[in-house]
Write an enzyme that holds these catalytic residues in place. Structure first.
Site, mmCIF file in Angstrom:
data_model
loop_
_atom_site.group_PDB
_atom_site.id
_atom_site.type_symbol
_atom_site.label_atom_id
_atom_site.label_comp_id
_atom_site.label_asym_id
_atom_site.label_seq_id
_atom_site.Cartn_x
_atom_site.Cartn_y
_atom_site.Cartn_z
ATOM 1 N N LYS A 1 36.249 38.369 38.328
ATOM 2 C CA LYS A 1 36.065 38.774 39.827
ATOM 3 C C LYS A 1 34.924 39.515 40.363
ATOM 4 O O LYS A 1 34.333 38.790 41.317
ATOM 5 C CB LYS A 1 37.468 39.622 40.513
ATOM 6 C CG LYS A 1 38.588 38.733 40.130
ATOM 7 C CD LYS A 1 40.008 39.664 40.648
ATOM 8 C CE LYS A 1 40.116 40.801 40.056
ATOM 9 N NZ LYS A 1 40.673 41.111 38.651
ATOM 10 N N ARG B 1 33.476 50.680 30.160
ATOM 11 C CA ARG B 1 34.306 51.418 30.845
ATOM 12 C C ARG B 1 35.467 51.873 29.916
ATOM 13 O O ARG B 1 36.059 51.341 29.029
ATOM 14 C CB ARG B 1 35.231 50.521 31.667
ATOM 15 C CG ARG B 1 34.276 50.174 32.909
ATOM 16 C CD ARG B 1 35.113 49.045 33.923
ATOM 17 N NE ARG B 1 36.584 49.001 34.180
ATOM 18 C CZ ARG B 1 37.263 48.310 34.782
ATOM 19 N NH1 ARG B 1 36.384 47.240 35.608
ATOM 20 N NH2 ARG B 1 38.419 48.438 35.064
ATOM 21 N N ARG C 1 47.089 46.778 31.240
ATOM 22 C CA ARG C 1 46.575 46.408 32.624
ATOM 23 C C ARG C 1 47.212 44.984 32.797
ATOM 24 O O ARG C 1 47.364 44.534 33.915
ATOM 25 C CB ARG C 1 45.207 46.337 32.654
ATOM 26 C CG ARG C 1 44.563 47.799 32.531
ATOM 27 C CD ARG C 1 43.235 47.982 32.027
ATOM 28 N NE ARG C 1 42.188 47.316 33.028
ATOM 29 C CZ ARG C 1 40.867 46.724 32.644
ATOM 30 N NH1 ARG C 1 40.578 47.276 31.477
ATOM 31 N NH2 ARG C 1 40.257 46.218 33.526
ATOM 32 N N ARG D 1 46.820 44.486 45.100
ATOM 33 C CA ARG D 1 47.227 43.878 43.694
ATOM 34 C C ARG D 1 49.008 44.219 43.627
ATOM 35 O O ARG D 1 49.552 43.955 42.619
ATOM 36 C CB ARG D 1 46.735 45.165 42.900
ATOM 37 C CG ARG D 1 45.592 44.662 41.924
ATOM 38 C CD ARG D 1 45.409 45.672 41.138
ATOM 39 N NE ARG D 1 44.370 45.574 39.791
ATOM 40 C CZ ARG D 1 43.301 45.510 39.743
ATOM 41 N NH1 ARG D 1 42.447 45.891 40.908
ATOM 42 N NH2 ARG D 1 42.650 45.765 38.708
ATOM 43 N N ARG E 1 32.875 43.795 27.047
ATOM 44 C CA ARG E 1 32.245 43.762 28.449
ATOM 45 C C ARG E 1 31.407 45.081 28.389
ATOM 46 O O ARG E 1 31.845 46.202 28.008
ATOM 47 C CB ARG E 1 33.281 44.027 29.707
ATOM 48 C CG ARG E 1 32.719 44.233 30.931
ATOM 49 C CD ARG E 1 33.664 43.916 32.025
ATOM 50 N NE ARG E 1 34.912 44.384 32.273
ATOM 51 C CZ ARG E 1 35.735 44.331 33.118
ATOM 52 N NH1 ARG E 1 35.531 43.299 34.078
ATOM 53 N NH2 ARG E 1 36.967 44.924 33.118
#
Ligand code: AMP
Length: 207
Positions: free
Chosen positions: A15, A152, A163, A90, A124
């Site tokens: 996203k 992160r 998540r 969300r 990532r």
């Protein structure tokens, strides 16, 4: 196009990466609740202190907190012709609250199967100086940057699984909710970043 656009999809769908092309095409500012929360955490504000434990546990931050954050942000002048939401709403209560503040004209859903998500997220990395997102295999960073890149805190396998569960239980039903409103376009989020960008650009052109 008037009204706001929502970029929808599981964590790690791309996203944030795909938001760029939509911003370029529409001129709407990107609003990422995840980025806003991370900045509050790093500044140590009251909001950050409250949000942090949820984020580190891979859980959603309570709706009231998020809705307050969005209301404040939408009152800024750059938001008056609609925005691009990334990572918001969300939950159905967030979407209901949003519908009372601003019009959502389109929802672009980036579909990525669960089995791809963990690899995408665990690899990532971010350049803290530019905000650019890399992936150790899918978008390798230039070697000269490698020692300043950060990961992160919630991008580890255990937290990703939490998540993903939050996505399935709380967020995914929202896809059907927007689908029933007739404003959802779904693009295939597998494939290269360029391929997905093409599909996203086509979806934006067809709005
Ligand atoms: P993201 O960067 O979108 O993956 O968001 C990182 C984390 O911030 C999520 O795992 C949640 O803990 C929190 N978060 C971001 N956006 C929302 C939202 N709209 N509602 C609830 N929690 C959120």
């Amino acid at each position: 196009m008037m009204g706001s656009i929502v970029l929808f999809g599981p964590p790690g769908a791309g996203k944030g990466t795909q938001a760029e092309i939509i911003v370029e095409m529409t001129g709407k500012p990107q609003i990422s609740t995840g980025d806003m929360l991370r900045s509050a955490v790093s500044q140590g504000t009251e909001l950050g202190l409250e949000a942090r434990e949820y984020m580190e546990a891979g859980k959603l931050v309570p709706d009231q907190v998020i809705i307050g954050l969005i209301k404040d942000r939408l009152s800024e002048s750059d938001a008056s012709n609609g925005v691009l939401f990334d990572g918001f709403p969300r939950t159905i209560p967030q979407a209901e609250a949003l519908s009372e503040i601003t019009e959502v004209s389109a929802v672009i859903s980036i579909a990525v199967p669960d089995e791809d998500i963990v690899n995408r997220i665990v690899g990532r990395r971010m350049d803290p100086e530019t905000g650019e997102i890399y992936h150790v295999s899918f978008k390798p960073p230039p070697p000269e940057l490698s020692n300043r890149l950060v990961q992160r805190k919630d991008d580890n396998e255990e937290t990703v699984r939490m998540r993903l569960a939050a996505y399935h239980n709380q967020t995914k039903p929202l896809g059907d909710w927007y689908g029933n409103m007739g404003i959802l376009s779904t693009v295939d989020g597998t494939g290269t970043i360029q391929e997905v960008s093409q599909s996203v650009a086509n979806a934006v052109r067809n709005l």
